[in-house]
Write a protein that holds these residues in place. Sequence first.
Motif, PDB file in Angstrom:
ATOM      1  N   HIS A 352       0.278 -23.542 -45.735  1.00  0.00           N
ATOM      2  CA  HIS A 352       0.681 -23.846 -44.359  1.00  0.00           C
ATOM      3  C   HIS A 352       1.264 -25.258 -44.199  1.00  0.00           C
ATOM      4  O   HIS A 352       1.609 -25.649 -43.088  1.00  0.00           O
ATOM      5  CB  HIS A 352      -0.514 -23.684 -43.421  1.00  0.00           C
ATOM      6  N   THR A 355       4.831 -24.466 -42.977  1.00  0.00           N
ATOM      7  CA  THR A 355       4.930 -23.685 -41.732  1.00  0.00           C
ATOM      8  C   THR A 355       4.298 -24.404 -40.546  1.00  0.00           C
ATOM      9  O   THR A 355       4.729 -24.212 -39.399  1.00  0.00           O
ATOM     10  CB  THR A 355       4.257 -22.311 -41.902  1.00  0.00           C
ATOM     11  N   MET A 356       3.278 -25.262 -40.806  1.00  0.00           N
ATOM     12  CA  MET A 356       2.622 -25.905 -39.664  1.00  0.00           C
ATOM     13  C   MET A 356       3.498 -26.993 -39.037  1.00  0.00           C
ATOM     14  O   MET A 356       3.177 -27.517 -37.972  1.00  0.00           O
ATOM     15  CB  MET A 356       1.275 -26.489 -40.078  1.00  0.00           C
ATOM     16  N   ARG A 358       6.214 -26.463 -37.662  1.00  0.00           N
ATOM     17  CA  ARG A 358       6.778 -25.884 -36.443  1.00  0.00           C
ATOM     18  C   ARG A 358       5.755 -25.134 -35.585  1.00  0.00           C
ATOM     19  O   ARG A 358       6.036 -24.809 -34.445  1.00  0.00           O
ATOM     20  CB  ARG A 358       7.894 -24.911 -36.818  1.00  0.00           C
ATOM     21  N   ASP A 359       4.568 -24.819 -36.163  1.00  0.00           N
ATOM     22  CA  ASP A 359       3.642 -23.913 -35.490  1.00  0.00           C
ATOM     23  C   ASP A 359       2.311 -24.600 -35.190  1.00  0.00           C
ATOM     24  O   ASP A 359       1.555 -24.943 -36.090  1.00  0.00           O
ATOM     25  CB  ASP A 359       3.405 -22.683 -36.375  1.00  0.00           C
ATOM     26  N   GLU A 360       2.013 -24.796 -33.924  1.00  0.00           N
ATOM     27  CA  GLU A 360       0.772 -25.466 -33.505  1.00  0.00           C
ATOM     28  C   GLU A 360      -0.448 -24.620 -33.840  1.00  0.00           C
ATOM     29  O   GLU A 360      -1.499 -25.156 -34.223  1.00  0.00           O
ATOM     30  CB  GLU A 360       0.812 -25.736 -31.999  1.00  0.00           C
ATOM     31  N   LYS A 361      -0.346 -23.267 -33.723  1.00  0.00           N
ATOM     32  CA  LYS A 361      -1.488 -22.403 -34.031  1.00  0.00           C
ATOM     33  C   LYS A 361      -1.864 -22.492 -35.509  1.00  0.00           C
ATOM     34  O   LYS A 361      -3.043 -22.461 -35.868  1.00  0.00           O
ATOM     35  CB  LYS A 361      -1.155 -20.952 -33.656  1.00  0.00           C
ATOM     36  N   THR A 362      -0.875 -22.607 -36.350  1.00  0.00           N
ATOM     37  CA  THR A 362      -1.140 -22.748 -37.787  1.00  0.00           C
ATOM     38  C   THR A 362      -1.889 -24.041 -38.063  1.00  0.00           C
ATOM     39  O   THR A 362      -2.814 -24.083 -38.871  1.00  0.00           O
ATOM     40  CB  THR A 362       0.169 -22.722 -38.585  1.00  0.00           C
ATOM     41  N   ARG A 363      -1.491 -25.106 -37.369  1.00  0.00           N
ATOM     42  CA  ARG A 363      -2.192 -26.388 -37.547  1.00  0.00           C
ATOM     43  C   ARG A 363      -3.649 -26.272 -37.118  1.00  0.00           C
ATOM     44  O   ARG A 363      -4.547 -26.812 -37.779  1.00  0.00           O
ATOM     45  CB  ARG A 363      -1.479 -27.485 -36.758  1.00  0.00           C
ATOM     46  N   ASP A 428       5.321 -33.114 -31.591  1.00  0.00           N
ATOM     47  CA  ASP A 428       5.191 -32.302 -30.374  1.00  0.00           C
ATOM     48  C   ASP A 428       5.019 -33.180 -29.153  1.00  0.00           C
ATOM     49  O   ASP A 428       5.624 -32.939 -28.091  1.00  0.00           O
ATOM     50  CB  ASP A 428       3.992 -31.349 -30.509  1.00  0.00           C
TER      51      ASP A 428
END
Length: 529
Positions: A352, A355-356, A358-363, A428
Motif C-alpha cells: 500500500h 496506493t495510499m 491517493r487513497d485515505e482509506k488505505t492509509r 490532503d
Amino acid sequence: MNWIEVSLQLLGGLAIFLYGMHIASDGLRKSSSYQLNLFLRKVTKNQWYGALAGIVLAAILQSSTAATVMIVGFVNAGLISLRRAMGVLLGSAVGTTFTVQLIAFAITDYALVFVILGVLLFLFDSRFRSYGSIVLGFGFVFFGLDLMTGAMEPLQSSELFRESLVFISDYPLLFVLVAAVFTAIIQNSAATIALLFALTSSGLISLEAAVYAVYGANLGTVVTAMIASLKTSKDAQRAALAHAIFKAIGVAIFIPFTQMFVQVLPLLGGDVERQIANAHTIFNIVNMLLLLPFCNRFADWMVRLLPEKMEPSKHVKHIDRDTVQFPAVGLLQARKELERMSGKIRDDMFPHLITMIRDEKTRAAVVEEEKVIDHLYKAIYHHLQQMMEQDLNDRESEEALKLLYFNNDLERMANTVKDMTRVIAKLDRGGKALSEWERTKVAELYEEVMQSFNDAIQGFQNQDEEVALRVIHSNPKILRMERELRYQHFHQGASSSSTVSVVFSDLMNGMLRIHQHSVNISHTLLGMV
C-alpha cells in the motif's frame, strides 16, 4: 514407629528424587539442545520417524510430561503438523521408560559416588557443567530412591498401613486412580514408579497392585500437557487431548489382561523392581504399536471433536508462556511468530506504500495494521526476554539475541510505513498532489527497496548468508539511486509547491529507512550485531 520421622524421610527422599530428575534433565537438555532441535525438524516426515523422534525426545528430557508439553509447543508453533504429532506423542511415552529402566538397576549404594563425580565435573570446567549436572542429577535420583526405600521398612510392622493397602488392593481401579492423581500432582511418572519400587520391595504391595499403579502413573502424565494447551492453538489442544485418549485406550486395553500380564513379567527375569520397570516399558511399547497405524485417523477425529470456532483470531498465534522453560521450543516459536510478522508487513503494509498516496482509506488500514504489528512486537519481546532470564547455553543466547534484533527492525519498519501515511496526509490537508513524474520515481525506489526486504526475510528464514550478503551489497546502489532521484526532483521535476517537495523528500527518506532495516536484518544473520 515414629510417623513423623517416616513421613519426613519419605517426603525428603521424594523431594531429592524430583530435584535430581530436574537437574539431570536440565543437563541433558543443555548438552543436546541444538542437536535435538535439528533432529526433530528432520525426522517427523512420517509417523514411524515421528515415533522415533518422540522416543529420543523423552529419553533426553527424562520426562514424558516435559516431552508432551514440548510437542504441544511445536504444534502450536506450526513446526509439526497435528498428524505428525500423533506419532511423536506415542514415541515419547516409550522414551521415558528408559529412565525407569535405569533407576531399576540396584545401584543406590553408589548414589553418593555419582554426587561426588557430578560436583567435580560441575566445578572442574565450565564446558563440563552440563555433563556434571547429568551425573549429579542421577546421583540425587538414586539417593532419593534409597531414602524412600528406607522409609518403607518401618511401615512393614504397621497394621494400620497394611490394612489400608489390603483394602485398596480389593479395588484395583482405586490403585489406578491414586497413582494418576499422585503423578498429576508431582508431574513425574518416574517418581511414582520409583515409589512403587520401594513399596513392592518392602512387601507392602503386590506386583499386581504395582502394575495397576503403573497404569495410573501413565494416565497422570496427561494433566500437565492438557493444562499447557488451554491457551494455545486449536491443533495444540487437539494434540494434548489425543495424548490423553492414547493413554486411556492403553489402560482400557491392559486392565482386563492384568493378571495374565503379571504372570508373564517374572518370566522376563530380574527382581521385582525390574519387573515393574518392564511392565511400564511393555505397556507403552504395545500401546505405541497398536495405535501408531491409526494416527492419521486420530488426527481427523480430533478435528471433528474440537472443531475450529469462528472467532476473531488473536494477534499472537505461535508463542505461549509454557514453552519458556524449553528453549528449543520457545526459540522456534519466536522465530515462527517473527516469520508471520514479516509476512504481515510484506502483504498487508508494503503493497500500500504506493496506493495510499491517493487513497485515505488505505492509509487508515495501514495504521490499523501497524497496531497489530506493535502488539506482536511486544509479545515476542517479552517472550524472548523471559527466555533470556533462563540459564541458556551460548548457542541459545545468541539465537535469542538475534531474534530480539530482528523483532526490533521489523517493528521499526512498520512504524516507518505509519509515519509515511502522516507525511502523505499533508498533501490532503493542503489540497496538493504528487505529479505523475514524482509518483513514478517513488515507485522506482519502492521496487528496489521491496526486493531488498524480500531478500533479507528470505535470508533470515533460510539462514542463507549469501542472500544476506546480497542485501548488504545492494546498499550503495539504493543510496545512490535515492540521491539521483532527489537531484532530479530539485533540478528537473520539482513541483512549484514546497509542501509537495517536502512530502517527496520524506517519502524517499522513509524508503531509505526501510532499506536500512533490511540491511540490519542481514547484518544480524551474519552475526554483526
